[in-house]
Design an enzyme around this catalytic site. Structure first.
Site, PDB file in Angstrom:
ATOM      1  N   HIS A   1       0.690  -1.312   0.087  1.00 15.10           N
ATOM      2  CA  HIS A   1       0.239  -0.068  -0.032  1.00 15.10           C
ATOM      3  C   HIS A   1       0.843   1.273   0.120  1.00 15.10           C
ATOM      4  CE1 HIS A   1      -3.442   2.660   1.216  1.00 15.10           C
ATOM      5  NE2 HIS A   1      -2.616   3.344   1.719  1.00 15.10           N
ATOM      6  N   GLU A   2       1.732   1.598   0.894  1.00 17.75           N
ATOM      7  CA  GLU A   2       2.560   2.698   1.124  1.00 17.75           C
ATOM      8  C   GLU A   2       3.421   2.733  -0.138  1.00 17.75           C
ATOM      9  OE1 GLU A   2       1.781   4.689   3.110  1.00 17.75           O
ATOM     10  OE2 GLU A   2       0.490   3.602   4.114  1.00 17.75           O
TER      11      GLU A   2
ATOM     12  N   HIS B   1       1.898   4.597  -2.924  1.00 16.25           N
ATOM     13  CA  HIS B   1       1.955   6.269  -2.632  1.00 16.25           C
ATOM     14  C   HIS B   1       3.488   6.714  -3.221  1.00 16.25           C
ATOM     15  CE1 HIS B   1      -1.735   7.115  -0.259  1.00 16.25           C
ATOM     16  NE2 HIS B   1      -1.389   6.064   0.725  1.00 16.25           N
TER      17      HIS B   1
ATOM     18  N   HIS C   1       3.331   7.019  -6.917  1.00 12.15           N
ATOM     19  CA  HIS C   1       2.714   8.295  -7.220  1.00 12.15           C
ATOM     20  C   HIS C   1       3.678   9.322  -7.275  1.00 12.15           C
ATOM     21  CE1 HIS C   1      -1.547  10.174  -6.823  1.00 12.15           C
ATOM     22  NE2 HIS C   1      -1.190  10.385  -8.022  1.00 12.15           N
TER      23      HIS C   1
END
Ligand SMILES: [Zn+2]
Length: 655
Positions: free
Chosen positions: A445-446, A449, A452
């Site tokens: 998940h992290e 980011h 991104h």
């Protein structure tokens, strides 16, 4: 004395902050000089005698405040990951000053008059200009003198309270930890775990930031579980009063700015836009989620043979999983060794999808010995940026997991991104670090980011990378979670830390089946927190709250989410997201983003899953855009249609 390292830009590769040179005494002088210089730059822009143009006004503002930006970026990264009493004292001193400073800029009338007169034909510039105008209006630029004076007071007090809230919480995680004299009371924990929490002849289990402490799934002693749970939900009680005060002040501020509530003010510049849109979505989820959780509770009571209490839930949920699905979550851990999870899992998935590669740079240092720096390259060998990983929990680190930027990508400055991920994995006293399945999923998940941030192709820092609405920012990271259990990826990283044997396919299948159990619990604990956040921030100006706990109970009751066995994931007293983390009236963002996430996962599956061209499409249309265009347009360009809620309902078993 050597020059303050914040006064000049870093000479390290990618302008990585020179952590080895930075000392605590550098921060305050750098903040002071940074704010003074920024104000001087802003005044020069505001009072320029030239006609306002995009370049001499908006781009000039983007170029301003570099010392301040460098200092704040590093300082708040350290304050979150490696705080000390010294750092906390600086934070207490500097936070209200920074708020005041930001008001000085946004409430500068001459500057606002100039910004209003800027015009541009260029689409990217026009989008940024619109952001700036929104920022000024939302900060109160159009208000009269008296209202602005009150606004400044409100902002300053809110900033003070927010710092106090988070510092109380950090202290509570250790000062209000579970203390046990006899290791027998920790039956269910393995030896390494028990050893890792031994302290001065006792055992001290710190509180993690959410309600349901992971230890509750393992501890066989019911009294220990009750104590741990009670400590968790009762912690940091002084924060209750702070929460009431903050919610009241936020309501007053929203009214000053022309909104009926802080929630209405907050969602206006999000993709949700209105309070009704959020409530309509949440309304579709509450009933089915509570029904699912109640069914799960029945299964747990049957398994336990008695009426369970909230501290029994996780323990018997594990038992049901074992009985019903023959699945033991702990059996997975030997296959999830930290380094392998990253190199052969998280990084490997990014290589398969986007062609990017990672090289460890031991010559580059983070702020702590446990931080590792990686250089990231595109498939053609061109440099992309740096990725820093800080995996371990420590008493000086806040709870949870997050990504932050150390350098924002922008073509304006020619800067490549430097991004980092923080996790809170317990460091073993010795031997390899073995993760739980949840921790592996969080790592993916992290890193979503991080991608991104790394793939950003923005001209201006204000709209680069993860500078997007927060009800959109969780979307790319949630999509990246899909690779955690993608067969080719899982097979590549889930190998036994001693034998190197791959994780048995059977175990994976059982985990998938078992995952469906407890969805009711997870959805209800999340929605309860969301609706609690919502209730605090739908207060109208002048409405008063006498008792925070009574307010919380009444809010959950009114939202029809009150279920004594499943408390909110965060209660008011430790809801850091909304009282110190910038997610006020924004905790709904996770499930809001999940609509886009579920749609995107479906797209990947329809198009053959883990393929370079799929990664390229997602990168080009979505990840690289950052906040440089309307986020829902970017989504449409990627997906080929508007988002629908059905894939999410299906995934959560709510259809
Ligand atoms: Zn996230």
């Amino acid at each position: 004395m050597a020059e303050n390292p914040f006064f000049a830009s870093s000479s390290l590769p990618y302008q990585l902050p020179p952590f080895e040179e930075i000392r605590e005494e550098h921060y305050l002088p750098a903040f002071e000089r940074g704010m003074a210089e920024h104000l001087a730059e802003v005044d020069a822009i505001a009072n320029s005698t030239e006609d306002p143009t995009f370049d001499n006004t908006i781009a000039a503002l983007e170029r301003s405040g570099q010392i301040l930006n460098r200092t704040a970026t590093v300082f708040f990264s350290i304050a979150a990951s490696d705080s000390t009493d010294g750092i906390m004292a600086i934070e207490t001193e500097v936070s209200p000053k920074l708020t005041k400073h930001s008001d000085e800029v946004r409430l500068n009338r001459a500057l606002w008059e100039r910004v209003k007169r800027v015009a541009t034909e260029d689409a990217e510039e026009a989008w940024l200009l619109e952001k700036y105008r929104d920022d000024f209006i939302r900060a109160g630029a159009d208000l009269g003198e008296q209202e602005q004076a009150r606004l400044r007071e409100l902002n300053e007090e809110l900033s003070r309270l927010s710092t106090e809230f988070s510092q109380n919480l950090l202290k509570a995680s250790t000062e209000e930890a579970l203390v046990v004299d006899d290791a027998k009371e920790l039956d269910g924990f393995d030896e390494a775990k028990i050893e890792s929490i031994r302290k001065d002849g006792k055992y001290v289990l710190p509180l993690l930031n959410f309600t349901n402490q992971p230890g509750l799934a393992q501890l066989t002693n019911r009294e220990t579980r009750r104590r741990l749970y009670t400590l968790s939900v009762e912690r940091a009680r002084p924060n209750l009063e702070l929460a009431v005060r903050m919610a009241t002040l936020r309501a007053e501020r929203a009214a000053l700015l022309g909104f009926p509530s802080h929630a209405a003010y907050t969602v206006a510049d999000q993709t949700a836009k209105t309070v009704d849109a959020v409530e309509e979505m949440l309304g579709q989820l509450v009933g089915p989620a509570v029904r699912n959780a109640k069914k799960e509770a029945e299964a747990l009571a049957e398994q336990a043979g008695f009426a369970i209490e909230p501290w029994d839930w996780s323990f018997y949920a594990e038992k049901v999983r074992e009985a019903r699905y023959d699945f033991d979550a702990d059996a997975m851990r030997p296959y999830f060794e930290l380094n392998r999870v990253f190199k052969d899992g998280v990084f490997h998935a990014a290589t398969q999808l986007y062609g990017v590669t990672f090289t460890e740079r031991p010559d580059l240092k983070g702020y702590h010995a446990d931080v590792t720096v990686f250089e990231v390259f595109n498939e053609d060998g061109s440099a992309l940026g740096l990725f820093l990983l800080d995996p371990y929990a420590r008493p000086t680190k806040r709870g949870g997991a997050w990504m932050n930027n150390l350098v924002d990508q922008s073509y304006l400055f020619g800067d490549k991104p430097v991004v980092m991920n923080n996790l809170n994995i317990t460091k073993p006293a010795s031997g390899p670090t073995l993760l739980t399945y949840d921790e592996v999923n969080t790592a993916f998940h992290e890193f979503g980011h991080a991608l991104h941030g790394l793939f950003s192709e923005a001209r201006y820092p204000r709209v680069s990378g993860t500078n997007v609405p927060r009800d959109f920012v969780e979307y790319p990271s949630q999509v990246n979670e899909m690779w955690t259990t993608w067969p080719e990826i899982l097979a590549n990283y889930a190998k036994h830390h001693e034998s190197g044997e791959p994780m048995p396919a059977e175990l994976v299948e059982k985990m998938r089946a078992a995952e469906k159990f407890n969805q009711g619990f997870m959805t209800v604990e999340y929605l309860a927190a969301t609706l609690l956040d919502w209730a605090w921030h739908k207060l109208a100006a002048g409405e008063s709250v006498e008792d925070a706990e009574a307010f919380e109970a009444a809010a959950l009751e009114a939202a029809q989410i009150a279920f004594p066995l499943v408390r909110p994931r965060y209660r008011t007293n430790y809801f850091a997201h909304i009282f110190s983390g910038g997610y006020s009236a924004g905790y709904y963002s996770y499930i809001w983003s999940e609509v886009l996430d579920a749609e995107s996962v479906e797209w990947f599956k329809e198009n053959g899953g883990l393929k370079r061209e799929n990664g390229d499409h997602f990168r080009k249309e979505l990840l690289s855009r950052g906040g440089g265009m309307d986020p829902l347009t970017a989504f449409r360009n990627f997906r080929g249609r508007d988002p629908r809620i059905e894939p999410l309902l299906k995934r959560r078993g709510l259809d």
